[in-house]
Design an enzyme around this catalytic site. Structure first.
Site, PDB file in Angstrom:
ATOM      1  N   ASP A  14     -11.005   8.594  66.456  1.00 31.20           N
ATOM      2  CA  ASP A  14     -11.224   7.518  67.374  1.00 31.20           C
ATOM      3  C   ASP A  14     -10.529   7.809  68.890  1.00 31.20           C
ATOM      4  O   ASP A  14      -9.664   8.562  69.014  1.00 31.20           O
ATOM      5  CB  ASP A  14     -10.047   6.337  67.047  1.00 31.20           C
ATOM      6  CG  ASP A  14     -10.537   5.672  65.444  1.00 31.20           C
ATOM      7  OD1 ASP A  14     -11.407   5.980  65.198  1.00 31.20           O
ATOM      8  OD2 ASP A  14      -9.697   4.845  65.012  1.00 31.20           O
ATOM      9  N   GLY A  40     -11.892   6.050  61.100  1.00 28.19           N
ATOM     10  CA  GLY A  40     -12.985   6.029  60.145  1.00 28.19           C
ATOM     11  C   GLY A  40     -12.503   5.066  58.973  1.00 28.19           C
ATOM     12  O   GLY A  40     -11.317   5.260  58.346  1.00 28.19           O
ATOM     13  N   SER A  43     -11.107   6.962  55.904  1.00 27.16           N
ATOM     14  CA  SER A  43      -9.738   7.693  56.183  1.00 27.16           C
ATOM     15  C   SER A  43      -8.724   6.736  56.405  1.00 27.16           C
ATOM     16  O   SER A  43      -7.617   6.995  55.709  1.00 27.16           O
ATOM     17  CB  SER A  43     -10.081   8.688  57.279  1.00 27.16           C
ATOM     18  OG  SER A  43      -8.873   9.349  57.555  1.00 27.16           O
ATOM     19  N   LYS A 221     -11.333 -10.902  53.555  1.00 25.08           N
ATOM     20  CA  LYS A 221     -10.253 -10.488  54.659  1.00 25.08           C
ATOM     21  C   LYS A 221     -10.557 -11.548  55.697  1.00 25.08           C
ATOM     22  O   LYS A 221     -11.671 -11.473  56.513  1.00 25.08           O
ATOM     23  CB  LYS A 221     -10.440  -9.036  54.952  1.00 25.08           C
ATOM     24  CG  LYS A 221     -10.113  -8.170  54.138  1.00 25.08           C
ATOM     25  CD  LYS A 221      -9.850  -6.410  54.486  1.00 25.08           C
ATOM     26  CE  LYS A 221     -11.485  -5.810  54.716  1.00 25.08           C
ATOM     27  NZ  LYS A 221     -11.844  -5.526  53.483  1.00 25.08           N
ATOM     28  N   MET A 222      -9.641 -12.388  56.045  1.00 19.47           N
ATOM     29  CA  MET A 222      -9.783 -13.579  56.734  1.00 19.47           C
ATOM     30  C   MET A 222      -9.015 -13.482  58.106  1.00 19.47           C
ATOM     31  O   MET A 222      -8.375 -14.486  58.790  1.00 19.47           O
ATOM     32  CB  MET A 222      -9.382 -14.933  56.151  1.00 19.47           C
ATOM     33  CG  MET A 222     -10.216 -15.075  54.918  1.00 19.47           C
ATOM     34  SD  MET A 222     -12.052 -15.535  55.572  1.00 19.47           S
ATOM     35  CE  MET A 222     -11.780 -17.163  56.288  1.00 19.47           C
ATOM     36  N   ASP A 247      -2.700  -4.390  68.527  1.00 19.01           N
ATOM     37  CA  ASP A 247      -3.817  -3.669  68.413  1.00 19.01           C
ATOM     38  C   ASP A 247      -4.316  -3.905  66.973  1.00 19.01           C
ATOM     39  O   ASP A 247      -3.791  -3.430  66.036  1.00 19.01           O
ATOM     40  CB  ASP A 247      -3.920  -2.132  68.804  1.00 19.01           C
ATOM     41  CG  ASP A 247      -5.014  -1.358  68.435  1.00 19.01           C
ATOM     42  OD1 ASP A 247      -6.096  -1.998  68.305  1.00 19.01           O
ATOM     43  OD2 ASP A 247      -5.237   0.028  68.518  1.00 19.01           O
ATOM     44  N   THR A 249      -6.923  -2.847  65.292  1.00 16.04           N
ATOM     45  CA  THR A 249      -7.797  -1.751  64.935  1.00 16.04           C
ATOM     46  C   THR A 249      -7.087  -1.190  63.436  1.00 16.04           C
ATOM     47  O   THR A 249      -5.949  -0.879  63.449  1.00 16.04           O
ATOM     48  CB  THR A 249      -7.809  -0.445  65.757  1.00 16.04           C
ATOM     49  OG1 THR A 249      -8.177  -0.840  66.999  1.00 16.04           O
ATOM     50  CG2 THR A 249      -8.748   0.422  65.228  1.00 16.04           C
ATOM     51  N   ALA A 250      -8.140  -1.265  62.499  1.00 14.15           N
ATOM     52  CA  ALA A 250      -7.577  -0.473  61.387  1.00 14.15           C
ATOM     53  C   ALA A 250      -6.763  -1.800  60.158  1.00 14.15           C
ATOM     54  O   ALA A 250      -6.247  -1.188  59.011  1.00 14.15           O
ATOM     55  CB  ALA A 250      -7.098   0.683  61.128  1.00 14.15           C
ATOM     56  N   ALA A 251      -6.523  -2.880  60.655  1.00 15.88           N
ATOM     57  CA  ALA A 251      -5.709  -3.801  59.937  1.00 15.88           C
ATOM     58  C   ALA A 251      -6.350  -3.960  58.666  1.00 15.88           C
ATOM     59  O   ALA A 251      -5.590  -4.114  57.544  1.00 15.88           O
ATOM     60  CB  ALA A 251      -5.559  -5.143  60.727  1.00 15.88           C
ATOM     61  N   GLY A 252      -7.911  -4.242  58.674  1.00 14.08           N
ATOM     62  CA  GLY A 252      -8.475  -4.577  57.540  1.00 14.08           C
ATOM     63  C   GLY A 252      -8.570  -3.397  56.558  1.00 14.08           C
ATOM     64  O   GLY A 252      -8.398  -3.498  55.301  1.00 14.08           O
ATOM     65  N   ASP A 253      -8.648  -2.259  57.151  1.00 14.07           N
ATOM     66  CA  ASP A 253      -8.511  -0.820  56.348  1.00 14.07           C
ATOM     67  C   ASP A 253      -7.058  -0.832  55.710  1.00 14.07           C
ATOM     68  O   ASP A 253      -7.127  -0.225  54.361  1.00 14.07           O
ATOM     69  CB  ASP A 253      -9.084   0.335  57.205  1.00 14.07           C
ATOM     70  CG  ASP A 253     -10.334   0.234  57.910  1.00 14.07           C
ATOM     71  OD1 ASP A 253     -11.286  -0.499  57.351  1.00 14.07           O
ATOM     72  OD2 ASP A 253     -10.571   0.977  59.124  1.00 14.07           O
ATOM     73  N   HIS A 286       1.256  -1.950  66.552  1.00 14.84           N
ATOM     74  CA  HIS A 286       1.192  -0.753  66.968  1.00 14.84           C
ATOM     75  C   HIS A 286      -0.153  -0.305  67.506  1.00 14.84           C
ATOM     76  O   HIS A 286      -1.029  -0.697  66.797  1.00 14.84           O
ATOM     77  CB  HIS A 286       1.844   0.298  65.950  1.00 14.84           C
ATOM     78  CG  HIS A 286       3.292   0.048  65.559  1.00 14.84           C
ATOM     79  ND1 HIS A 286       4.515   0.231  66.187  1.00 14.84           N
ATOM     80  CD2 HIS A 286       3.572  -0.810  64.430  1.00 14.84           C
ATOM     81  CE1 HIS A 286       5.430  -0.499  65.483  1.00 14.84           C
ATOM     82  NE2 HIS A 286       4.901  -0.907  64.362  1.00 14.84           N
TER      83      HIS A 286
END
Length: 307
Positions: A14, A40, A43, A221-222, A247, A249-253, A286
């Site tokens: 990223d 990713g 990952s 995922k809502m 941030d 980013t990647a919360a759903g992952d 974070h």
């Protein structure tokens, strides 16, 4: 006993660009900072499951370049089994460019790169002589590789989870018998033409997703609403924890990885979703994808403080 999980999917570097807002067309806009982090969807979920206490192996492809070497080192340091991770000569490691605005909103541009070179034969090697409890998949590697991984896992009676992102129409019928199908709102709309925003639209979308995939559970995922679970006599929203996001980013992952790990160990989908929501709530506070993913101890402390 810790869940043994195989992730077949994407591994990327990223590039995070922080800026006041997204530039208008043809506009140059000064950013405030940039940084690199492991990413990713595959990952991210693998790291989340590992840090939450799972025993995780990954099957994927990196370019034999500086980003690939760095990502291999990151995953190894976390404790993930990388014996089925290939560094391919002449290929470019996948990359995501993340534009992060001051208000916490983000926009991503993704180049899958070497992830496109993950083959069904690589999946065969990952399964050979190994036993796993669960398989995690996403939509950032070739379809035939995902299908092959699913078929091998299904034959073995493993828990299988398809995180249906990035958003696209996808042949869910080739994954009949999934355990968990988990798209977010925009991914759900791309799959069934319904944007889930309340109980009525969540149920309507979930019914179609379940019919197409014959999955045990649909887990939508809502975002800040939480997650909506449909299947096996369950039809309910599991609320998330309210925090101030830095941030997303990647919360759903993060949610998906921890959900699969918890479900593999407990077989309680609602409790697992609640636990995964706590992990995701920590992560959004974070910066960066994988640097933001919490340990099991951090998740347990977060939940205990709110009990």
């Amino acid at each position: 006993m810790a869940a043994k999980i195989l992730m077949t999917g994407s591994i990327m570097m990223d590039l995070i660009l922080q800026m006041p807002r997204i530039p208008h067309p043809s506009e140059s806009l000064l950013g405030t900072s940039y940084s690199n982090a492991g990413g990713g969807k595959g990952s991210n979920s693998a790291v989340a499951a590992c840090k939450a206490g799972g025993e995780v192996s990954v099957c994927g492809t990196l370019g034999k370049d500086s980003n690939g070497e760095a990502l291999l080192g990151m995953l190894t340091d976390i404790g993930i089994d990388v014996s089925n991770l290939t560094l391919k000569e002449g290929a470019n490691t996948g990359m995501a460019v993340i534009m992060l605005e001051e208000d916490g909103m983000n926009r991503l541009a993704i180049y899958t790169g070497a992830n496109n070179d993950t083959t069904p034969e690589a999946v065969d090697a990952a399964f050979e002589g190994k036993e796993y409890d669960a398989l995690m998949m996403q939509l950032e590697i070739p379809l035939e590789t995902n299908v092959h991984a699913f078929e091998l896992a299904h034959e073995r009676g493993m828990i299988t989870c398809l995180d249906a992102g990035p958003a696209q129409d996808y042949p869910l019928e080739r994954f009949k018998g999934l355990t968990i199908l988990s798209p977010n709102e925009t991914e759900t709309e791309a799959l069934v033409g319904i944007l889930p925003k309340d109980d009525e639209t969540c149920i309507a979308a979930s019914k179609i997703l379940k019919e197409r995939s014959d999955c045990k559970y649909v887990v939508l995922k809502m975002g800040d609403k939480g997650s909506f679970i449909y299947g096996d006599d369950i039809c309910q929203m599991v609320p998330t924890f309210k925090v101030e996001a830095v941030d997303p980013t990647a919360a759903g992952d993060c949610f998906t990885g921890v959900l699969v790990k918890q479900y593999a160990e407990t077989k309680d989908i609602v409790a697992s979703a609640r636990y995964a929501s706590a992990a995701a709530a920590i992560s959004v506070q974070h910066l960066g994808a994988q640097p933001s993913l919490p340990t099991k101890e951090a998740i347990d402390e977060f939940i205990a403080a709110r009990s």
